[in-house]
Design an enzyme around this catalytic site. Structure first.
Site, PDB file in Angstrom:
ATOM      1  CD  GLU A 124      10.640 -13.020  15.324  1.00  0.00           C
ATOM      2  OE1 GLU A 124      11.206 -14.418  15.336  1.00  0.00           O
ATOM      3  OE2 GLU A 124       9.996 -12.610  16.113  1.00  0.00           O
ATOM      4  CB  SER A 384     -28.521  32.529 -10.571  1.00  0.00           C
ATOM      5  OG  SER A 384     -29.738  33.023 -10.368  1.00  0.00           O
TER       6      SER A 384
END
Length: 730
Positions: A124, A384
């Site tokens: 590019e 518990s």
């Protein structure tokens, strides 16, 4: 008739000027001079002036046109999808922009493969780092190639010009549009650095559909971040933005493959890659399916998005690797446990309080399991799981030791008569075993001695947001789950055992400032004793013993199953149940949640870390070697003397008093007297739960006071009777 002009004298003596004659032949018929050299020069000046004026007007028009373009739309270009990342920067989840586009931020230095960048520049913009936005050499080369070959071989647009086009898209290609790109490219180069330009281009490059940027394309098409790409993958990502819609991999894979191969051929021509490498890359098939964007830790991501506003990248404390293994664990176990069952898991780093993993449900997208409800933040009955804190306060107060004996037998507190889960009683057992077996009666007897209000206050002080029924005060029932708490709060509280008595508020979003302070849960000795007891709890089937300290819990009606465990490094809490609160017969913490807990530790990829060593002053002894008052716990109602002896009473210091300690004169000068009346000798003094000597016949003893702050002094006589005062050392 001839007219003769008179001669004129020269201004210089001896010289005379030649006479000049004028006749009608020297004039035109109309009386004007004939054209000559001076007339041509005038017209030339006028032409030059006109050209100069036109040039100035053109420049002014061009400048006016450039000004009319306005500022660069950088703010719009920098808008990206909000991304949630883990503590190491790994993507957990991304959210599409308001218009549905996926545009993920890119840092070329860290997020892009070097091979990809090499191909991108070669294909590019070969002179990207040299030009100032426009590359005349590239434009000339493109024109020459087009003229000699008859088709476009390479474009003349630089990466900066392409970025300008992406920022201000134009449907039609024209000289005007190209000129606009060139102007904008120059502006970009003057405004941004090369690195910023490249990052912005890699963020905006189109890849078809609603995908923008190399990261979104790589994740959607390749299923991974673009940090490490093969040659074939790099060439493909270079080729797609040239014509993103006609090369969409999910629609036109053949066109995308041909475009990729052209990039490879061009790279061979440019001597960037070898022909063999190109041939091997061409043999790799292109993807044909688009993958969904990753969604890891969806509940944590949603919470962070609602908390942190206007921030493109939100960094969490989560560990993506751990999150990836715990989510399928929760999903698989929920399916095995039955329909409508969900699972919540949270993992916390003990030292920092950072949340390492949060699985809010078995399946985020399963509506039948209420998948979008975060069960780690839901208020549920803890069963518990609060018992260890009852024992911790009892250890801290000094009236019981892990090796003390305690009775597990029927007992009644008014109208309340606690029973064990299996409806049986164990008789006299060590306190250690009572906690490991999660016996209900010993826990409630100790809670009665410690005080339910004090337990609730201490847990809230340590960051546990307990929720009681409306208009109800803390009572003994909270020891068996009669209170509301969240899974994340339980994880924070249990991490306090591994931290030897302090908790750290949980953190999930990493911010610039961290001002969290440790919160007090228990004295270090008491916290260590609880951890040491829980380490010996019998593990689930096929699990190793003495590796993880853990506790299970089951709420009333089998609605919630819990298991919380910790080692020296990490605390993990697990919840199992139905999000709608409906009962699930047979749902028990030990069989439903505990196996998930141990599997979670196993999948963490790390061996369990050892718990801290016992703090200084910890009494480690078998029952026969304990001080007489600690060998057996006696409820308050059993402390009445048969022979009329009085219970011990601390006469000095008084409860709630302030004691000034001067340490300048040494240890002896700073010693504090403790005076006791009544009680059966010998008597033991405990300072903050740690034995500090015995009291003899004089019924007093000098002790070394602890550091500044509140201190708890307890005196226990030979029969187990005790008295406690709380003082403040200054």
């Amino acid at each position: 008739m001839t007219e003769t002009a008179p001669q004129t004298q020269s201004s210089c003596p001896g010289l005379s000027r030649a006479s000049t004659t004028f006749d009608a032949a020297a004039k035109n018929v109309d009386g004007r001079d004939k054209p000559g050299h001076d007339g041509a020069r005038g017209r030339g000046h006028r032409a030059l002036s006109a050209v100069a004026l036109m040039f100035i007007l053109a420049i002014c028009s061009f400048v006016g046109w450039v000004i009319s373009l306005g500022p660069l739309p950088l703010d719009e270009a920098r808008q990206v999808s909000t991304t949630i990342v883990d503590r190491n920067g790994k993507l957990l989840r991304a959210y599409a922009m308001n218009d549905g586009r996926w545009r993920l931020p890119v840092d070329a230095k860290t997020a892009a493969d070097p091979t990809y960048l090499k191909l991108l520049f070669a294909y590019e913009d070969q002179r990207f780092n040299a030009h100032r936005g426009v590359d005349p050499l590239a434009m000339g080369r493109a024109a020459l190639q087009f003229g000699t070959r008859g088709h476009i071989v390479s474009g003349g647009s630089t990466i900066t010009m392409q970025l300008a086009r992406l920022m201000e898209p134009r449907r039609q290609r024209s000289l005007h549009a190209k000129l606009r790109q060139m102007v904008r490219a120059i502006e970009l180069e003057r405004t941004l650095t090369k690195e910023q330009i490249l990052d912005l281009y890699l963020t905006l490059a189109p890849y078809g559909g609603n995908l923008e940027g190399i990261r979104a394309a790589s994740i959607a098409y390749l299923g991974k971040e673009p940090k490490r790409l093969s040659l074939a993958e790099a060439a493909l990502l270079v080729a797609l933005p040239q014509s993103p819609e006609t090369r969409r991999l999910d629609r036109f894979p053949d066109a995308a493959r041909k475009a990729r191969d052209r990039v490879l051929d061009r790279m061979v021509e440019e001597h960037q890659i070898s022909a063999d490498d190109a041939r091997q890359a061409k043999a790799v098939p292109v993807p044909t399916l688009r993958r969904p964007m990753p969604i890891l830790a969806p509940h944590a991501s949603d919470a962070a998005l609602n908390t942190v506003r206007d921030t493109p990248i939100i960094k969490l404390t989560l560990d993506a690797t751990l999150q990836k293994v715990l989510e399928p664990l929760a999903h698989d176990r929920a399916l095995a446990l039955g329909p409508n069952i969900s699972v919540g898991i949270i993992a916390v780093d003990n030292e920092s309080g950072d949340v390492l993993a949060r699985v809010g449900s078995a399946d985020y997208f399963d509506e039948t399991r209420a998948g979008q409800v975060d069960m780690t933040r839901a208020l549920r009955s803890p069963g518990s799981t609060l018992k260890p804190f009852i024992y911790g306060l009892a250890f801290e107060d000094g009236f019981v030791h892990p090796e003390s004996l305690i009775d597990d037998r029927p007992v009644r507190f008014g109208s309340y008569a606690p029973e064990n889960f299996d409806m049986t009683f164990q008789g006299t057992v060590p306190v250690r075993k009572a906690l490991q077996l999660s016996l209900n009666v010993p826990a409630i007897v100790l809670l009665d001695r410690v005080g339910a209000s004090r337990l609730a206050s201490r847990l809230r002080q340590a960051g546990g947001n307990l929720v009681l029924p409306k208009d109800e005060a803390p009572g003994l029932a909270m020891g068996l789950g009669g209170v509301g708490v969240t899974l994340q709060d339980l994880a924070q509280l249990y991490a306090g055992f591994a931290r030897l008595g302090t908790t750290k508020p949980l953190r999930e979003v990493i911010a610039a400032k961290d001002d969290r302070e440790p919160l007090r849960l228990l004295d270090p000795v008491a916290a260590w004793q609880v951890g040491n007891v829980l380490l010996g709890t019998p593990p689930p089937e096929n699990a190793a013993h003495n590796r993880i300290a853990f506790k299970t819990g089951t709420s009333y009606g089998y609605r919630d199953a819990w298991s919380v465990g910790f080692d020296g490094r990490m605390t993990i809490a697990v919840w199992v149940g139905r999000p709608d609160g409906a009962p699930v017969p047979g749902l028990i913490g030990r069989t439903a949640a505990a196996p998930i807990l141990f599997d979670a530790f196993a999948r963490s990829g790390k061996l369990p870390a050892a718990l801290p060593k016992p703090p200084k002053g910890t009494l480690v002894a078998s029952n026969p070697k304990l001080p007489l008052p600690l060998r057996r716990f006696r409820p308050v109602g059993e402390l009445v003397r048969a022979g009329g002896e009085q219970a011990p009473h601390i006469q000095f210091p008084l409860n709630g008093s302030r004691i000034d300690v001067d340490r300048s004169g040494g240890v002896e000068a700073a010693a504090m007297p403790v005076k006791v009346a009544g009680g059966v000798l010998p008597m033991t003094i405990l300072v903050n739960g740690t034995a500090s000597g015995e009291i003899g016949s004089r019924r007093q003893r000098l002790i070394d006071p602890p550091g500044p702050g509140f201190a708890r002094l307890t005196v226990i006589d030979a029969t187990g009777a005790a008295d406690t005062v709380v003082i403040r050392i200054q």
